[in-house]
Design a protein around this motif. Sequence first.
Motif, mmCIF file in Angstrom:
data_model
loop_
_atom_site.group_PDB
_atom_site.id
_atom_site.type_symbol
_atom_site.label_atom_id
_atom_site.label_comp_id
_atom_site.label_asym_id
_atom_site.label_seq_id
_atom_site.Cartn_x
_atom_site.Cartn_y
_atom_site.Cartn_z
ATOM 1 N N PHE A 174 41.162 34.966 43.630
ATOM 2 C CA PHE A 174 42.440 35.048 42.902
ATOM 3 C C PHE A 174 42.563 33.909 41.901
ATOM 4 O O PHE A 174 42.379 32.736 42.239
ATOM 5 C CB PHE A 174 43.599 35.003 43.880
ATOM 6 N N GLY A 175 42.871 34.268 40.641
ATOM 7 C CA GLY A 175 43.038 33.271 39.597
ATOM 8 C C GLY A 175 44.251 33.550 38.736
ATOM 9 O O GLY A 175 44.862 34.626 38.795
ATOM 10 N N SER A 193 50.617 28.866 44.063
ATOM 11 C CA SER A 193 50.400 30.313 43.959
ATOM 12 C C SER A 193 49.215 30.784 44.782
ATOM 13 O O SER A 193 49.027 31.991 44.975
ATOM 14 C CB SER A 193 50.156 30.705 42.486
ATOM 15 N N GLY A 194 48.393 29.845 45.244
ATOM 16 C CA GLY A 194 47.192 30.213 45.975
ATOM 17 C C GLY A 194 46.000 30.493 45.090
ATOM 18 O O GLY A 194 44.947 30.906 45.576
ATOM 19 N N ALA A 195 46.138 30.273 43.777
ATOM 20 C CA ALA A 195 45.029 30.530 42.854
ATOM 21 C C ALA A 195 43.892 29.556 43.110
ATOM 22 O O ALA A 195 44.115 28.391 43.444
ATOM 23 C CB ALA A 195 45.498 30.408 41.409
ATOM 24 N N ARG A 196 42.675 30.040 42.906
ATOM 25 C CA ARG A 196 41.489 29.199 43.063
ATOM 26 C C ARG A 196 40.795 28.950 41.726
ATOM 27 O O ARG A 196 39.831 28.216 41.660
ATOM 28 C CB ARG A 196 40.529 29.838 44.065
ATOM 29 N N TYR A 197 41.286 29.578 40.663
ATOM 30 C CA TYR A 197 40.794 29.245 39.329
ATOM 31 C C TYR A 197 41.864 29.598 38.311
ATOM 32 O O TYR A 197 42.767 30.410 38.567
ATOM 33 C CB TYR A 197 39.459 29.912 39.002
ATOM 34 N N TRP A 249 33.148 42.219 39.741
ATOM 35 C CA TRP A 249 34.047 42.576 38.654
ATOM 36 C C TRP A 249 35.379 41.853 38.823
ATOM 37 O O TRP A 249 35.642 41.235 39.851
ATOM 38 C CB TRP A 249 34.256 44.095 38.604
ATOM 39 N N GLU A 250 36.189 41.943 37.779
ATOM 40 C CA GLU A 250 37.481 41.258 37.781
ATOM 41 C C GLU A 250 38.558 42.167 37.205
ATOM 42 O O GLU A 250 38.353 42.826 36.190
ATOM 43 C CB GLU A 250 37.398 39.978 36.955
ATOM 44 N N ASN A 251 39.692 42.184 37.880
ATOM 45 C CA ASN A 251 40.866 42.912 37.419
ATOM 46 C C ASN A 251 41.800 41.907 36.753
ATOM 47 O O ASN A 251 42.503 41.156 37.418
ATOM 48 C CB ASN A 251 41.555 43.590 38.610
ATOM 49 N N CYS A 252 41.782 41.860 35.404
ATOM 50 C CA CYS A 252 42.708 40.992 34.682
ATOM 51 C C CYS A 252 43.946 41.818 34.348
ATOM 52 O O CYS A 252 43.851 42.870 33.727
ATOM 53 C CB CYS A 252 42.073 40.400 33.435
ATOM 54 N N ASN A 272 37.694 40.433 41.809
ATOM 55 C CA ASN A 272 38.632 39.316 41.764
ATOM 56 C C ASN A 272 39.854 39.765 40.985
ATOM 57 O O ASN A 272 39.766 40.664 40.148
ATOM 58 C CB ASN A 272 38.035 38.095 41.072
ATOM 59 N N MET A 273 40.985 39.107 41.232
ATOM 60 C CA MET A 273 42.204 39.417 40.487
ATOM 61 C C MET A 273 42.596 38.199 39.654
ATOM 62 O O MET A 273 42.749 37.096 40.182
ATOM 63 C CB MET A 273 43.342 39.785 41.431
ATOM 64 N N LEU A 274 42.723 38.401 38.344
ATOM 65 C CA LEU A 274 43.155 37.353 37.423
ATOM 66 C C LEU A 274 44.524 37.754 36.882
ATOM 67 O O LEU A 274 44.639 38.652 36.045
ATOM 68 C CB LEU A 274 42.144 37.195 36.289
ATOM 69 N N LEU A 275 45.553 37.088 37.371
ATOM 70 C CA LEU A 275 46.937 37.465 37.080
ATOM 71 C C LEU A 275 47.489 36.622 35.943
ATOM 72 O O LEU A 275 47.526 35.392 36.021
ATOM 73 C CB LEU A 275 47.797 37.284 38.337
ATOM 74 N N ASN A 276 47.947 37.289 34.894
ATOM 75 C CA ASN A 276 48.389 36.599 33.683
ATOM 76 C C ASN A 276 49.889 36.324 33.656
ATOM 77 O O ASN A 276 50.709 37.172 34.022
ATOM 78 C CB ASN A 276 48.044 37.447 32.455
ATOM 79 N N VAL A 277 50.231 35.124 33.181
ATOM 80 C CA VAL A 277 51.606 34.779 32.820
ATOM 81 C C VAL A 277 51.575 34.202 31.413
ATOM 82 O O VAL A 277 50.580 33.607 30.992
ATOM 83 C CB VAL A 277 52.240 33.771 33.799
ATOM 84 N N GLY A 278 52.685 34.380 30.671
ATOM 85 C CA GLY A 278 52.762 33.885 29.305
ATOM 86 C C GLY A 278 53.778 32.761 29.183
ATOM 87 O O GLY A 278 54.987 33.012 29.296
#
Length: 521
Positions: free
Chosen positions: A86-87, A155-159, A323-326, A364-370
């Motif tokens: 999770f990133g 948030s628990g993100a690792r990257y 793979w990664e889910n952005c 992996n999940m890469l969750l975006n914030v702006g």
Amino acid sequence: MKRKEEREEEDQRKALQVKRRRRRSTIIISCSGHECKTDVGVMSPLLSLLSCLLACSVGWAEGKYEPTWSSLDSRPLPSWYDEAKFGIFLHWGVFSVPSFGSEWFWEHWQGSHSKPYVDFMKKNYPPNFSYQDFGPQFTAEFYNPKEWAELFNASGARYVVLTSKHHEGFTLWPSKHSWGWNSLDVGPKRDLLGDLAYAIKSHTPHIHFGLYHSLYEWFNPLYLRDKANLFLTNDFVTQKTLPELYELVNIYQPDVVWSDGDWEAFDKYWNATHFLAWLFNDSPVNQTVVVNDRWGIGIPCHHGSFYTCQDHYDPGVLQPHKWENCMTVDRHSWGFRREAALADYHTIHELLTELASTISCGGNMLLNVGPTKEGRICPIMEERLRQMGSWLAINGEAIYGSHPWKIQNDTQTPGVWFTSKGDTVYAIVLEWPQENVLALASVRDTPQTSITLLGYTSTPYTLDVRFRGTEDGIKVMFPSKADVKVEWAWVLAMKNVLPSPGAPPPPTVMSQPHPSDISEG
């Protein structure tokens, strides 16, 4: 007087600034896309030049990876990336000033002349207003990178992956190759990227720092000239794109290089394989760095440390390659939008649903914030990140370092996804079962089976939950919901269980993205 720790932190920051300045006083020569650099302060300019020419004459003989996709694809994936799961993605730039529509504001306004963007400008700005006039308004006065790092940790993100430069061409670092259009010359008057890199590496070192970089720029004259020449010339690449990439890697040493803006030209135009060979062989992050798959026409979903295929890629089935889910918290934009309504933001249940399906299928999940132009992460986005963190604090063992099981989701009960680690299979249950009984058709019990519910803490000790085997699988009896600390998505830890007969074979071909998954980025 300053506290001792504040003085030490200031000394470290000054040392980093000196290190950056020293890196800029170098001789750099590229041969076949391979970069040689030497410090002028160590050698004379003539000796430095000769040493670089000698290194170029040696060529690739000493490098492990050659500038071919077959060679680059043979590099093992650094283990940290698969374990991280999770990133956090950050889209931040001059587009955060108008903060209307999407981060593609400039192109929609003055490129495709989209009516909502043209009307927005006519209504709110004078006729002679240019996109560059937004630059000084990108102020970042509330930007506190240490607070950001603390939020990402919560948030628990690792990257973390920050947009170093989006398609508008504005760099968030004082690039030598973007004079007058970077965050030190215009707007914040500071190295936004460097400050975040320092905060993360010094305060949350378990979080890996990564960078997004757009290969192309909408309105750069060099790029437009190469495009008019059908990409038979590559002045933009040699004078802008590649120098920026080398600069970013050498100065900030990211563990992720997340490329984008590749889709108008082939990888040979971008000189992608030569840059990646240098990155994997000789860069300061050659042991840890990972890259995505956006390096030219035909490359996505085929080459790279991990595949993104398209934005919001979530195939729902196991894939043969990492793979990664952005994806975005805001359903409609990667950048911050002032006009966004509450319904435009994903709920925490929707985000956890996406996380469960992604991790179960090997992604992996890469969750975006702006962030805003002032440098704030708005409260609703902060809330989503903290909600993710509170869930991962209890259920993280089903996510971090996990592996796909032989079956990804249950064949009888919808909304149940499986991961595994050692002799434990985790069932992520997205809806609380009716009458507190969950039927699983994909799982068989054994005489050694035991099942616990993470977050079930009515006593100081871990409590097993009752279950019984059936002809169709097993039935698990959930406790009272009031005794469970988790509010959304519940995880069963099942030891010594077996998959039901007829588990599908491992896949050999990547699933192609659905057209509806494609969006701006």
